[in-house]
Motif scaffolding. Structure first.
Motif, PDB file in Angstrom:
ATOM      1  N   UNK A  59     -50.381  21.853  -3.410  1.00 22.39           N
ATOM      2  CA  UNK A  59     -49.520  22.237  -2.513  1.00 22.39           C
ATOM      3  C   UNK A  59     -50.134  23.437  -1.713  1.00 22.39           C
ATOM      4  N   UNK A  60     -50.495  24.490  -2.697  1.00 28.27           N
ATOM      5  CA  UNK A  60     -50.888  25.666  -1.996  1.00 28.27           C
ATOM      6  C   UNK A  60     -52.296  25.569  -1.580  1.00 28.27           C
ATOM      7  N   UNK A  61     -53.091  24.614  -2.065  1.00 30.91           N
ATOM      8  CA  UNK A  61     -54.614  24.586  -1.542  1.00 30.91           C
ATOM      9  C   UNK A  61     -54.496  23.764  -0.306  1.00 30.91           C
ATOM     10  N   UNK A  62     -53.616  22.499  -0.324  1.00 33.79           N
ATOM     11  CA  UNK A  62     -53.299  21.923   1.050  1.00 33.79           C
ATOM     12  C   UNK A  62     -53.100  22.874   2.306  1.00 33.79           C
ATOM     13  N   UNK A  63     -52.192  23.810   1.894  1.00 33.41           N
ATOM     14  CA  UNK A  63     -51.562  24.728   2.726  1.00 33.41           C
ATOM     15  C   UNK A  63     -52.686  25.672   3.384  1.00 33.41           C
ATOM     16  N   UNK A  64     -53.659  26.209   2.576  1.00 38.28           N
ATOM     17  CA  UNK A  64     -54.547  27.136   2.821  1.00 38.28           C
ATOM     18  C   UNK A  64     -55.775  26.087   3.518  1.00 38.28           C
ATOM     19  N   UNK A  65     -55.926  24.951   3.484  1.00 41.29           N
ATOM     20  CA  UNK A  65     -56.899  24.145   4.068  1.00 41.29           C
ATOM     21  C   UNK A  65     -57.998  24.084   3.234  1.00 41.29           C
ATOM     22  N   UNK A  66     -57.877  24.364   1.949  1.00 45.54           N
ATOM     23  CA  UNK A  66     -59.118  23.929   0.895  1.00 45.54           C
ATOM     24  C   UNK A  66     -58.721  22.398   0.605  1.00 45.54           C
ATOM     25  N   UNK A  67     -59.212  21.612   1.259  1.00 44.58           N
ATOM     26  CA  UNK A  67     -58.801  20.347   0.848  1.00 44.58           C
ATOM     27  C   UNK A  67     -59.634  19.336  -0.294  1.00 44.58           C
ATOM     28  N   UNK A  90     -47.934  12.327  -5.205  1.00 47.62           N
ATOM     29  CA  UNK A  90     -49.291  12.488  -5.354  1.00 47.62           C
ATOM     30  C   UNK A  90     -50.132  11.463  -4.539  1.00 47.62           C
ATOM     31  N   UNK A  91     -49.560  10.270  -4.348  1.00 46.09           N
ATOM     32  CA  UNK A  91     -50.388   9.413  -3.435  1.00 46.09           C
ATOM     33  C   UNK A  91     -50.425   9.921  -1.997  1.00 46.09           C
ATOM     34  N   UNK A  92     -49.234  10.554  -1.483  1.00 49.89           N
ATOM     35  CA  UNK A  92     -49.131  11.196  -0.325  1.00 49.89           C
ATOM     36  C   UNK A  92     -49.900  12.350  -0.107  1.00 49.89           C
ATOM     37  N   UNK A  93     -50.008  13.182  -1.352  1.00 56.07           N
ATOM     38  CA  UNK A  93     -50.587  14.219  -1.302  1.00 56.07           C
ATOM     39  C   UNK A  93     -52.313  13.944  -1.372  1.00 56.07           C
ATOM     40  N   UNK A  94     -52.641  12.935  -2.016  1.00 55.14           N
ATOM     41  CA  UNK A  94     -54.169  12.562  -2.033  1.00 55.14           C
ATOM     42  C   UNK A  94     -54.539  12.064  -0.474  1.00 55.14           C
ATOM     43  N   UNK A  95     -53.286  11.466   0.123  1.00 54.58           N
ATOM     44  CA  UNK A  95     -53.713  10.953   1.628  1.00 54.58           C
ATOM     45  C   UNK A  95     -53.922  12.154   2.426  1.00 54.58           C
ATOM     46  N   UNK A  96     -53.136  13.403   2.334  1.00 53.00           N
ATOM     47  CA  UNK A  96     -53.049  14.505   3.021  1.00 53.00           C
ATOM     48  C   UNK A  96     -54.559  15.288   3.021  1.00 53.00           C
ATOM     49  N   UNK A  97     -55.001  15.248   1.618  1.00 54.07           N
ATOM     50  CA  UNK A  97     -56.430  15.922   1.460  1.00 54.07           C
ATOM     51  C   UNK A  97     -57.419  14.966   1.921  1.00 54.07           C
ATOM     52  N   UNK A  98     -57.560  13.780   1.856  1.00 55.24           N
ATOM     53  CA  UNK A  98     -58.411  12.695   2.630  1.00 55.24           C
ATOM     54  C   UNK A  98     -58.335  12.995   4.046  1.00 55.24           C
ATOM     55  N   UNK A  99     -57.300  13.345   4.716  1.00 51.06           N
ATOM     56  CA  UNK A  99     -56.908  13.199   6.111  1.00 51.06           C
ATOM     57  C   UNK A  99     -57.547  14.585   6.588  1.00 51.06           C
ATOM     58  N   UNK A 100     -57.419  15.776   5.573  1.00 52.14           N
ATOM     59  CA  UNK A 100     -57.932  17.047   6.041  1.00 52.14           C
ATOM     60  C   UNK A 100     -59.520  16.946   5.643  1.00 52.14           C
ATOM     61  N   UNK A 101     -59.957  16.284   4.899  1.00 55.26           N
ATOM     62  CA  UNK A 101     -61.667  15.863   4.801  1.00 55.26           C
ATOM     63  C   UNK A 101     -62.141  15.081   5.748  1.00 55.26           C
ATOM     64  N   UNK A 102     -61.269  14.179   6.655  1.00 59.77           N
ATOM     65  CA  UNK A 102     -61.692  13.515   7.696  1.00 59.77           C
ATOM     66  C   UNK A 102     -62.129  12.099   6.989  1.00 59.77           C
ATOM     67  N   UNK A 103     -61.548  11.665   5.971  1.00 57.33           N
ATOM     68  CA  UNK A 103     -61.740  10.412   5.357  1.00 57.33           C
ATOM     69  C   UNK A 103     -60.322   9.694   5.668  1.00 57.33           C
ATOM     70  N   UNK A 104     -60.417   9.415   7.117  1.00 55.25           N
ATOM     71  CA  UNK A 104     -58.873   8.897   7.617  1.00 55.25           C
ATOM     72  C   UNK A 104     -58.555   7.500   6.860  1.00 55.25           C
ATOM     73  N   UNK A 105     -59.575   6.689   6.856  1.00 58.31           N
ATOM     74  CA  UNK A 105     -59.179   5.136   6.389  1.00 58.31           C
ATOM     75  C   UNK A 105     -58.747   5.420   4.858  1.00 58.31           C
ATOM     76  N   UNK A 106     -59.359   6.197   4.358  1.00 59.17           N
ATOM     77  CA  UNK A 106     -58.953   6.227   2.702  1.00 59.17           C
ATOM     78  C   UNK A 106     -57.419   6.851   2.708  1.00 59.17           C
ATOM     79  N   UNK A 107     -57.175   7.863   3.460  1.00 58.93           N
ATOM     80  CA  UNK A 107     -56.005   8.307   3.626  1.00 58.93           C
ATOM     81  C   UNK A 107     -54.925   7.594   4.034  1.00 58.93           C
TER      82      UNK A 107
END
Length: 740
Positions: free
Chosen positions: A476-484, A517-534
């Motif tokens: 949660x914290x790493x997502x919030x600070x953008x370290x995906x 956890x699945x949604x969080x993985x989606x968030x991180x993948x979205x942040x990394x530009x891996x949109x279809x996986x997200x």
């Protein structure tokens, strides 16, 4: 406005010469055009620095229309103190971002035309004090209490003095005025006996007060006390010379022995409660911590909990004191001298103190309680203020003992891990990410890489479950600070532990967990530009959630991902559907949850991409309105909405509005929030846009300043990839997709 958290001490004695020096420095010497006047009162613990500062504040309150008091032994407590002062002065609400409120209070002090006094009590770091020094004020005075002489140097207060031991006559008067049999009487024999006590504790007010409490509690006469206190012991004859106990080196032996005697004279239950208190923040030990403990199945059967009212009365005889406001109104908390805390720890046996540590952890854990995310977000400011200081003291005690003397270190427990995790969650909700990560790292170090192999007491399933939740909070914290990248690894680790537990038939994990956890993985993948996986992960998450869940952030995030992937119609259609569902459930002006703000914000971005700019402008204003209520004015998401509104105003050529009403507000949020060290990208982006607006307004010098700031931040973030002559899109790339 006088914000002084303690009442006047009616038993204060002596220090007239010190008070005169302080008055000369902070009041009498002011002339027109002076800057801040400052004075440092320093010396060993127990000398009465805080009480002398308190006496000065009360005695000269009519010379200062504004007086404020903050505890400065930690940055977090100083910031919280500044926020409390801002609330007292009517400048901020208690729900405000702590750092933003502190900045506002500093600005408020600078703006005052009337005299003000700010007291930094128990300061430990000159750098911390200087960082929060309102240097531009012409009417202020600052009083510092500290142990170190460096606070009186030209680099800090540029003036001060060391507080010496209390004069013997003042110490005698302090004793006789507080013992009913002698109060108001002239008794030469009593003065002789009182003098023995003063000399034995080297004139330290804390030691004198401890002796007074023991005398009143035991019913001894002064002579009986002195006889009982000295029998069987070898005392130093020359008490004018400092001596030290081998286990208590910084302090005079007489004081140590007085405090030890006081501790050993109290009953077992009171001593146990005192040991618990020695592991908590000494400034605010709240009544409701014990009230909550009395309802806990493990704690409620303990004698010191069942008899806590009686124990508190015993401890109030010179060991702890109830906090009061400046008018003497009793508050629902106690304070305890730090020196006494150290003495209690030294007297405790390692084996028994393990039990004390475990119970202190459980007491705070129980008081912290549990609540859903939305409720927790609303109560986070108060819970953070009340409980984080206790958690930090427990955390630091564990860490210090573990590194300095592992043989005496308390063994960690699952409750300690849970307390740290819940506290890190509070840090997450308050934007205190660095503190949260520090706590989580300690907890993860205790559990180890493989929690099933951890030596921590407890069942395998309980340890794996706690590891799962620790990874969740880390993510949660790493997502919030953008370290995906890091957030993705933690979400995946949490999911792995979930699968271990469910494969073993454990009931601890829930559908809500795997959805996160699945949604969080989606968030991180979205942040990394891996949109279809997200998108694929979001769709998996929805299998574990109710249909059309209007409270789910993942319903919004999949739409954001579709927008980033160019699926504009799909994103817009689903967002409009969700917004309509929320409207039916919550009404037109839905401020029940920040989720509605996210729906509106993303839909506004989609409309921009669809070139429906006027509709986007209207939608983004609604998002701003929602977040100002649900997140508050100092949250970085509110800053994003201010930036977006400023972008719209600039597009409409309302440059003055964009400058003064929107972009500057966004910049203030990014630069003053508790998470400001993670907002360089946002600051660069908004500074660049502000420079463009200022150019349009003809303010070329200000524009150049902001353009330079933007360029320097962009250079530091891009490194070798830096290119000159950037466009607006280059600056958008500096922030995560969620902030665009």
């Amino acid at each position: 406005c006088h914000y002084i958290p303690y009442p006047e001490n009616k038993f204060f004695q002596g220090r007239e010469d010190v008070l005169d020096v302080m008055k000369e420095r902070l009041i009498d010497s002011r002339t027109v055009g002076d800057g801040i006047l400052a004075f440092a009162l320093w010396g060993p613990p127990g000398q009465g620095k805080t009480q002398t500062a308190l006496r000065f504040a009360h005695e000269y309150r009519h010379d200062f229309p504004y007086i404020f008091w903050v505890t400065a032994d930690r940055e977090e407590k100083l910031l919280q103190g500044f926020q409390d002062c801002a609330v007292a002065a009517g400048q901020r609400s208690a729900a405000s971002d702590v750092r933003a409120a502190a900045e506002a209070f500093k600005t408020f002090l600078t703006s005052l035309a009337d005299r003000w006094l700010l007291i930094f009590d128990n300061a430990v770091s000159p750098h911390l004090i200087i960082d929060w020094w309102p240097i531009m004020s012409k009417t202020g005075a600052i009083l510092i209490t500290a142990r170190k002489q460096e606070f009186e140097t030209t680099n800090v207060a540029n003036g001060g003095l060391e507080l010496q031991k209390l004069p013997i006559d003042a110490g005698i008067d302090m004793i006789l005025e507080q013992i009913p049999a002698h109060a108001g009487k002239r008794d030469a024999d009593a003065r002789v006996e009182a003098q023995k006590i003063v000399e034995r504790v080297s004139g330290l007010p804390l030691g004198i007060q401890a002796a007074i409490g023991l005398i009143n509690q035991s019913g001894f006469t002064l002579k009986q006390y002195n006889r009982n206190y000295t029998d069987g012991r070898t005392f130093l004859k020359d008490t004018s010379k400092d001596h030290s106990h081998r286990n208590f080196a910084p302090y005079p032996r007489g004081l140590y022995e007085t405090l030890t005697d006081t501790i050993q004279y109290i009953d077992d239950n009171s001593r146990m409660l005192l040991e618990i208190f020695s592991l908590l923040d000494p400034d605010h030990i709240q009544d409701h911590i014990l009230e909550a403990a009395a309802k806990n199945k493990t704690l409620q059967g303990l004698d010191y909990i069942k008899r806590s009212d009686r124990c508190l009365k015993v401890l109030a005889n010179g060991l702890i004191a109830r906090n009061s406001d400046e008018g003497g109104q009793r508050l629902h908390s106690y304070h305890m001298h730090r020196l006494l805390q150290e003495c209690v720890k030294i007297n405790a046996k390692d084996q028994s103190f393990q039990e004390t540590f475990e119970q202190a952890v459980l007491v705070v854990y129980t008081a912290l309680g549990t609540s859903g995310f939305e409720a927790a977000l609303k109560t986070a400011p108060q819970r953070f203020k009340e409980y984080l200081p206790h958690v930090q003291v427990l955390h630091d005690f564990y860490q210090t003992r573990s590194s300095d003397d592992p043989s005496s270190a308390p063994a960690a427990t699952l409750h300690f891990i849970r307390l740290i995790r819940k506290s890190a969650s509070l840090c997450y909700k308050r934007g205190q990410f660095t503190i949260g990560l520090t706590l989580l790292t300690t907890a993860q170090d205790i559990l180890g890489i493989d929690p099933s192999q951890s030596q921590l007491p407890g069942k395998w399933s309980a340890k794996v479950l706690e590891a799962m939740r620790l990874h969740h909070q880390h993510a949660c914290i790493y997502s919030e600070i953008g370290d995906f990248e890091l957030s993705l690894s933690h979400w995946q680790a949490a999911k792995k532990h979930y699968e271990e537990l469910t494969a073993a038939g454990q009931t601890g994990p829930t559908d809500a967990d795997i959805e996160s956890y699945l949604g969080g993985i989606g968030n991180s993948l979205n942040g990394l530009g891996r949109n279809k996986e997200a998108i694929a992960n979001y769709l998996e998450a929805f299998k574990h959630a109710p249909v059309n869940d209007i409270t789910s952030p993942y319903e919004v995030n999949i739409c954001r991902t579709r927008w980033a992937d160019g699926q504009l119609e799909e994103a817009a259609s689903r967002l409009c559907e969700l917004i309509e569902l929320r409207k039916e459930a919550k009404g037109e002006d839905d401020t029940d949850s920040f989720v509605m703000g996210h729906m509106l914000y993303v839909l506004g971005n989609v409309r921009i991409s669809q070139n429906q700019l006027n509709e986007a402008y209207s939608i983004h204003k609604r998002a701003l309105k929602n977040w100002r209520v649900t997140y508050g004015d100092e949250h970085h998401k509110t800053g994003d909405a201010w930036h977006k509104k400023g972008w719209h105003e600039a597009r409409l050529r309302n440059f003055d509005v964009a400058n003064r009403a929107d972009l500057l507000k966004a910049l203030h949020v990014y630069q003053s929030g508790s998470d400001r060290q993670f907002r360089d990208g946002e600051v660069a982006r908004t500074s660049f846009k502000l420079a463009e607006v200022l150019e349009e307004l003809g303010d070329h010098s200000e524009a150049a300043k902001y353009r330079k700031q933007a360029d320097e931040l962009r250079r530091s973030r891009t490194g070798k990839a830096y290119t000159p002559n950037p466009s607006e899109s280059d600056y958008e790339e500096l922030v995560s997709l969620w902030a665009r």
